[in-house]
Design a protein around this motif. Structure first.
Motif, short mmCIF file in Angstrom:
data_model
loop_
_atom_site.label_atom_id
_atom_site.label_comp_id
_atom_site.label_asym_id
_atom_site.label_seq_id
_atom_site.Cartn_x
_atom_site.Cartn_y
_atom_site.Cartn_z
N HIS A 98 14.10 -119.98 -43.56
CA HIS A 98 14.46 -118.57 -43.69
C HIS A 98 15.55 -118.34 -44.74
O HIS A 98 16.21 -117.31 -44.76
CB HIS A 98 14.80 -117.97 -42.32
CG HIS A 98 13.60 -118.01 -41.44
ND1 HIS A 98 12.59 -117.06 -41.52
CD2 HIS A 98 13.17 -118.95 -40.56
CE1 HIS A 98 11.62 -117.41 -40.69
NE2 HIS A 98 11.94 -118.55 -40.10
N CYS A 115 9.32 -110.90 -43.68
CA CYS A 115 9.25 -111.98 -42.70
C CYS A 115 9.59 -111.40 -41.33
O CYS A 115 10.31 -110.41 -41.23
CB CYS A 115 10.25 -113.07 -43.08
SG CYS A 115 10.23 -114.52 -42.02
N CYS A 117 11.63 -112.33 -39.42
CA CYS A 117 13.07 -112.46 -39.16
C CYS A 117 13.86 -111.28 -39.70
O CYS A 117 15.06 -111.19 -39.49
CB CYS A 117 13.59 -113.77 -39.74
SG CYS A 117 13.77 -113.75 -41.55
N CYS A 122 11.28 -115.13 -47.65
CA CYS A 122 11.69 -116.39 -47.03
C CYS A 122 10.78 -117.53 -47.50
O CYS A 122 9.59 -117.32 -47.79
CB CYS A 122 11.58 -116.30 -45.51
SG CYS A 122 12.83 -115.25 -44.74
ZN ZN Z 1 12.38 -115.26 -42.46
#
Ligand code: ZN
Length: 237
Positions: A98, A115, A117, A122
């Protein structure tokens, strides 16, 4: 009982964080398992379990510092130093999937995906199986699974694998510059690509800070079971 999981258990809250199986996030999985099974269960990040297995008696055995990489539906990493997993102050040591893809080319900047996240661009978005499939689709219009792309002689597939390999090399070069591991062990479905072991070392060396010999990049010894073995290693014998 030891279990390798995506993400990790937050030391602060005891809840799962950072899992790409996002339904686990914020849940007291360890507590639930302890209650359901009536015994104590140890949980650790699956890439950390993989790295521990391979550093203990796998491809990285005998090496002081091992970086274990899982290239699968996600991109995970774990660091083992002298036989012990480096957890880190926030339980995220090794989670370089990440970080943003290093040295992004103009075309890559134009292609970056969101992503799960919450970040964009990433390493995981490019160097995972779904990342390889998405890249191949963008360039060819064909919706193929990563393993089909990796094993195909189709010119578009070969070009996608070349892009994938250079992206992975750039990403691993940042790991080289930070901890200079004695061995990098690859796991996950994409680690079955033979060409990686031929092409990656020189490419990583070319992107890293010192051109003083390529890094040792090894295929895992314990295959799909490696992470499971590492989870068992969470308990002392
Ligand atoms: Zn990510």
């Amino acid at each position: 009982m030891g279990i390798g999981i995506p993400g990790t258990v937050s030391a602060a809250s005891g809840l799962i964080k950072n899992a790409n199986s996002t339904w686990l996030i914020g849940k007291p999985l360890a507590q639930d398992l302890n209650t359901a099974l009536g015994r104590q269960v140890r949980l650790a990040n699956d890439a950390n379990c993989f790295a521990l297995s391979e550093a203990s008696d796998g491809a990285g055995a005998g090496q002081a510092v091992v970086f274990g990489v899982i290239l699968g539906t996600g991109v995970g990493g774990g660091v083992v130093v002298h036989g012990r997993v480096l957890e880190g102050g926030h339980g995220i040591a090794g989670e370089w999937g990440h970080n943003p893809l290093p040295g992004m080319l103009a075309q890559e900047l134009a292609e970056i995906d969101d992503c799960y996240c919450g970040r964009r661009g990433c390493i995981e978005s490019f160097c995972s199986g779904p990342g390889l499939s998405a890249d191949f689709f963008r360039h060819s219009g064909l919706a193929w699974a990563a393993d089909a792309i990796a094993s195909s002689d189709h010119p578009a597939a070969k070009a996608a694998v070349t892009r994938f390999t250079d992206r992975l090399a750039r990403s691993l070069a940042t790991v080289m510059n930070l901890i200079d591991p004695d061995a990098i062990v690859l796991g996950g479905g994409l680690s079955n690509m033979e060409s990686l072991y031929r092409d990656l070392p020189a490419l990583v060396e070319s992107h890293a800070f010192t051109p003083e010999g390529p890094p040792r990049i090894l295929r895992n010894k314990h295959g799909d079971s490696s992470g499971v073995r590492g989870a068992a290693w969470l308990w002392p014998s």
